[in-house]
Design an enzyme around this catalytic site. Structure first.
Site, PDB file in Angstrom:
ATOM      1  N   ASP A 126      71.170  19.976  48.943  1.00  0.00           N
ATOM      2  CA  ASP A 126      71.262  18.564  48.515  1.00  0.00           C
ATOM      3  C   ASP A 126      71.937  18.535  47.180  1.00  0.00           C
ATOM      4  O   ASP A 126      71.752  19.104  46.256  1.00  0.00           O
ATOM      5  CB  ASP A 126      69.851  18.264  48.499  1.00  0.00           C
ATOM      6  CG  ASP A 126      69.634  16.800  48.517  1.00  0.00           C
ATOM      7  OD1 ASP A 126      70.589  15.859  49.044  1.00  0.00           O
ATOM      8  OD2 ASP A 126      68.387  16.207  48.077  1.00  0.00           O
ATOM      9  N   GLU A 200      69.406   8.955  51.506  1.00  0.00           N
ATOM     10  CA  GLU A 200      70.699   9.550  51.454  1.00  0.00           C
ATOM     11  C   GLU A 200      71.577   9.596  52.642  1.00  0.00           C
ATOM     12  O   GLU A 200      70.825   9.015  53.665  1.00  0.00           O
ATOM     13  CB  GLU A 200      70.183  10.919  51.092  1.00  0.00           C
ATOM     14  CG  GLU A 200      69.415  11.055  49.916  1.00  0.00           C
ATOM     15  CD  GLU A 200      69.185  12.771  49.299  1.00  0.00           C
ATOM     16  OE1 GLU A 200      70.052  13.565  49.642  1.00  0.00           O
ATOM     17  OE2 GLU A 200      68.486  12.983  48.459  1.00  0.00           O
ATOM     18  N   GLN A 239      57.429  17.543  41.288  1.00  0.00           N
ATOM     19  CA  GLN A 239      58.770  17.730  40.812  1.00  0.00           C
ATOM     20  C   GLN A 239      58.877  17.762  39.171  1.00  0.00           C
ATOM     21  O   GLN A 239      59.424  18.542  38.510  1.00  0.00           O
ATOM     22  CB  GLN A 239      59.806  16.733  41.172  1.00  0.00           C
ATOM     23  CG  GLN A 239      61.146  16.602  40.955  1.00  0.00           C
ATOM     24  CD  GLN A 239      61.934  15.647  41.415  1.00  0.00           C
ATOM     25  OE1 GLN A 239      61.603  14.704  42.230  1.00  0.00           O
ATOM     26  NE2 GLN A 239      63.246  15.519  41.171  1.00  0.00           N
ATOM     27  N   LYS A 252      60.530  19.492  47.104  1.00  0.00           N
ATOM     28  CA  LYS A 252      61.612  18.943  48.083  1.00  0.00           C
ATOM     29  C   LYS A 252      61.627  19.833  49.301  1.00  0.00           C
ATOM     30  O   LYS A 252      62.404  19.679  50.216  1.00  0.00           O
ATOM     31  CB  LYS A 252      62.970  19.066  47.347  1.00  0.00           C
ATOM     32  CG  LYS A 252      63.236  18.391  46.023  1.00  0.00           C
ATOM     33  CD  LYS A 252      63.298  17.017  46.284  1.00  0.00           C
ATOM     34  CE  LYS A 252      63.992  16.255  44.983  1.00  0.00           C
ATOM     35  NZ  LYS A 252      64.493  14.782  45.321  1.00  0.00           N
ATOM     36  N   THR A 256      62.624  17.011  55.104  1.00  0.00           N
ATOM     37  CA  THR A 256      63.668  16.318  55.177  1.00  0.00           C
ATOM     38  C   THR A 256      64.069  15.640  56.344  1.00  0.00           C
ATOM     39  O   THR A 256      64.006  16.330  57.459  1.00  0.00           O
ATOM     40  CB  THR A 256      64.916  16.956  54.529  1.00  0.00           C
ATOM     41  OG1 THR A 256      64.596  17.539  53.258  1.00  0.00           O
ATOM     42  CG2 THR A 256      66.138  16.248  54.479  1.00  0.00           C
ATOM     43  N   GLU A 370      62.577   4.932  41.123  1.00  0.00           N
ATOM     44  CA  GLU A 370      63.403   4.196  40.466  1.00  0.00           C
ATOM     45  C   GLU A 370      62.823   2.421  40.855  1.00  0.00           C
ATOM     46  O   GLU A 370      62.980   1.813  39.841  1.00  0.00           O
ATOM     47  CB  GLU A 370      64.921   4.044  41.044  1.00  0.00           C
ATOM     48  CG  GLU A 370      65.436   5.329  40.562  1.00  0.00           C
ATOM     49  CD  GLU A 370      66.763   5.641  41.162  1.00  0.00           C
ATOM     50  OE1 GLU A 370      67.798   5.065  40.680  1.00  0.00           O
ATOM     51  OE2 GLU A 370      67.065   6.224  42.285  1.00  0.00           O
TER      52      GLU A 370
HETATM   53 MN    MN Z   1      67.582  14.289  47.137  1.00  0.00          MN
END
Ligand code: MN
Length: 423
Positions: A126, A200, A239, A252, A256, A370
């Site tokens: 990634d 993503e 994280q 992570k 996914t 964010e």
């Molecule tokens: Mn990522």
């Protein structure tokens, strides 16, 4: 348009009537895999079974190509390389074109498919290629100093992810446990409280490179088989405590999600542009990473969230973000070239993630970290609740599509997952 052929013609239509105006018109032809039929190609509300089409001698392919397309996943087909991919696309296009005989016997309804991962993913990496995301995260995690690390504009930063944790859209995502460090207290082991998604895209490597060989910018686009939507579920509290000095690890590696249909680079030909996002005053990039072709992919995407109570009340999912893949500072081609610059071997079916795609405006930020600025600006949902991070029962869905004048709009389907409680 460069890279286009008769399979991109605006006027082309299929005898599969639901294809016209759908996400999967005849100009798209994305590949997927289902447990019962093996490799399938989406067309309207149906999928064309490669195995049936080959058994019935309806598809004009032979030899190793027909063998590869009859397989249980896309790895063999991917390994044959670009010429074979284009040949298969053209044969499938000709079979589905409105001039050809309608062969409904080769179709299965998409609704009835049990879509699985389209390839065996040997390795997954990634990246962190969207500058606005890197800048925002840098501001939050390192408030003093330059939010971008000194290397950021010189090389595409990435980390090796866990291929074993990549799942197909629709798979439930269990909230992970982890080691967390509350502010002003000792570390504890507990359930992740700051569960997030990341908007993503992922690129599947088609034909790779032998160990010791490097892939050049001139070769890279032809090595990529196609693109999927990707959600890099992230445990932000895990994280924050673990990430230095070696980067993300457990934050992570629990899940996914990718969308089931791979939209090929061939299908994306009308949507290729050039000029990854760089600004005046940025350092010049080294020669081995300089683009030599139009390797920016103009793909639009939108993220929506629905809580379990919203779904119970029949409310529509709330759109959180709309963005575009062209916001990347580094292209998939540059990621692949940099990744292999040491001679690192890439294999057919390897997956590379783009990194969270964020634009400059708030409504184009690609994750809750964010969007809510680390939980300080919660998002309101139509059921009256607020979100700083994901709650159990939340369903996160990403849609993506390409549109521009002079080309037929194509879609990616969706990448979706529901969060279930830790246990
Ligand atoms: Mn990522």
């Amino acid at each position: 348009m460069t890279h286009c052929d008769f399979t991109h013609e605006l006027e082309a239509t299929s005898w599969v009537e639901s294809a016209q105006g759908s996400e999967f018109p005849i100009q798209n032809l994305p590949f997927g895999v289902c447990s019962k039929h093996g490799i399938v190609v989406a067309i309207g509300t149906f999928a064309l079974s490669m195995r049936l089409a080959i058994e019935e001698k309806a598809l004009d392919v032979s030899g190793e190509l027909s063998c590869a397309l009859s397989s249980d996943n896309l790895n063999d087909f991917m390994s044959l390389g670009k010429t074979a991919w284009t040949q298969a696309r053209q044969a499938i296009f000709s079979l589905l074109l409105s001039d050809a005989d309608a062969r409904e016997d080769l179709l299965v309804k998409i609704d009835e498919l049990d879509l699985v991962l389209p390839a065996t993913i040997g390795d997954y990496t990634d990246f962190y290629a969207a500058r606005n995301h890197a800048t925002n995260v840098g501001k939050m995690f390192r408030p003093d100093g330059d939010p971008l690390m000194p290397n950021y504009l010189h090389l595409p930063v990435g980390y090796h992810g866990r291929a074993s944790s990549v799942v197909v859209s629709g798979t439930e995502i269990r909230r992970p446990f982890g080691q967390l460090k509350p502010d002003d207290a000792d570390p504890i082991f507990g359930t992740c409280k700051l569960l997030d998604y990341e908007l993503e895209f992922g690129a599947f490597i088609g034909s790779g490179n032998a160990m010791g060989d490097r892939i050049t910018m001139g070769e890279a686009m032809d090595k990529l088989f196609g693109i999927v939507i990707l959600n890099d579920w992230s445990a932000r509290d895990v994280q924050k405590w673990e990430y230095q000095p070696l980067g993300p690890f457990n934050a992570k590696n629990f899940a996914t999600t990718i969308s089931p249909w791979i939209v090929t680079i061939d299908a994306l030909a009308p949507f290729r542009t050039n000029g990854p996002m760089r600004f005046e005053g940025d350092p010049e990039i080294l020669d081995y990473l300089k683009p030599v072709t139009d390797d920016v992919l103009d793909v639009q995407c939108a993220v929506s969230l629905s809580s379990s109570s919203m779904r119970e009340q029949g409310m529509e999912a709330e759109q959180l973000t709309q963005s575009t893949l062209s916001h990347l500072t580094w292209t998939f081609a540059q990621m692949l070239v940099h990744h292999t610059s040491t001679g690192c071997p890439m294999n057919s079916g390897d997956l590379i993630g783009s990194g969270t795609i964020s634009g400059e405006t708030k409504d184009s930020r690609g994750c809750l970290l964010e969007l809510t600025w680390r939980g300080t600006e919660p998002v309101s949902l139509p059921d009256g609740s607020e979100r700083k991070f994901l709650q159990d029962g939340d369903e996160l869905t990403i849609h993506a599509w390409c549109e521009r004048e002079g080309a037929v709009r194509i879609g990616f389907g969706q990448c979706s997952g529901v969060v279930t409680p830790a246990n």
